[in-house]
Design an enzyme around this catalytic site. Sequence first.
Site, PDB file in Angstrom:
ATOM      1  N   SER A  54     -11.011   5.135   7.904  1.00  0.00           N
ATOM      2  CA  SER A  54     -11.428   3.500   7.836  1.00  0.00           C
ATOM      3  C   SER A  54     -11.633   3.066   9.068  1.00  0.00           C
ATOM      4  CB  SER A  54     -10.440   2.514   6.949  1.00  0.00           C
ATOM      5  OG  SER A  54      -8.958   2.770   7.491  1.00  0.00           O
TER       6      SER A  54
ATOM      7  N   HIS B 268      -8.768  -0.914  12.114  1.00  0.00           N
ATOM      8  CA  HIS B 268     -10.157  -1.535  11.611  1.00  0.00           C
ATOM      9  C   HIS B 268     -10.738  -2.430  12.667  1.00  0.00           C
ATOM     10  CE1 HIS B 268      -8.585  -1.509   7.122  1.00  0.00           C
ATOM     11  NE2 HIS B 268      -8.817  -0.191   7.631  1.00  0.00           N
TER      12      HIS B 268
END
Length: 290
Positions: free
Chosen positions: A209, A266
């Site tokens: 991610s 992220h």
Amino acid sequence: MSAVAVLRLPLAVDLSGFVKLLQRMQVPHRVSEESGEQVLWVPQNISEDVRALYERFPAGDPDQQLDIPEAAQTRKRPSFIEQVRHAKATGLVLILSLIVGAVTLLGDNLDTMRWLTFLDFRIVGEYIHFVPLADSLAAGQWWRLVTPMLIHFGILHLAMNGMWYWELGRRIESRQGSINLVGLTLLFGLVSNYAQYYFSGPTLFGGLSGVLYGLLGHCWIFQILAPNAAYRLPRGVLVMMLVWLLLCLSGLVSMIGFGEIANAAHVSGLLIGCFTGLLGGLYNRRKLAA
């Protein structure tokens, strides 16, 4: 049938109209960027016909003056094998993720997973004892800086990350090449992994991610500065991923049962991706102006 380069044009030449014409005519093709040029590839057996068509309609057929049978206007979607053939680096990263998912039992096989985590660890009773990063690096285990991106915890985690890497990775590979995609993937993995370690301390984390947000930021800023069809994301994708990022940062996603979210990975991935997109976009914009 092998593909050949039928046209090599400066990046400043707008090829979008002609590409739309090829799509209407259901002509197999792809456009790549090589050495400051955009290259149009088509099957060898129709290369002369495509070259002649470009001489007549360099801007395509915006007024649709050509009488193209309706059946020929239906664009045939490339098969999965054809897509993989033009996205080898993207496919390689996904295959490695699948292999790691299998050997680690998606996070359940700690004995195997400990060789790929950011920090090595030992299990003593019910406790996990982490080995300092400096000790692992001194022992030559430099792969730990990037390999956490291949670790996934659960089939949904792997499936969602794999789907988005396939979507974003192919775009970058088609425009900037396999080597650049691999380099960006490793860079985003390194930055997001270290950021997560820095903010969360010794913990178990993993997944693509952080890399995905790097690829997203790269495409986003690159497209603003040097527009290209390859980086034109589907409507709503950018908004959806940014909204998801904000929800994760708010803590709501963890509260409803999704587990701990690697927010530092992220955010840092998105920031470094925007930075590389800025550098790449400015470089390509400068080439267009030269």
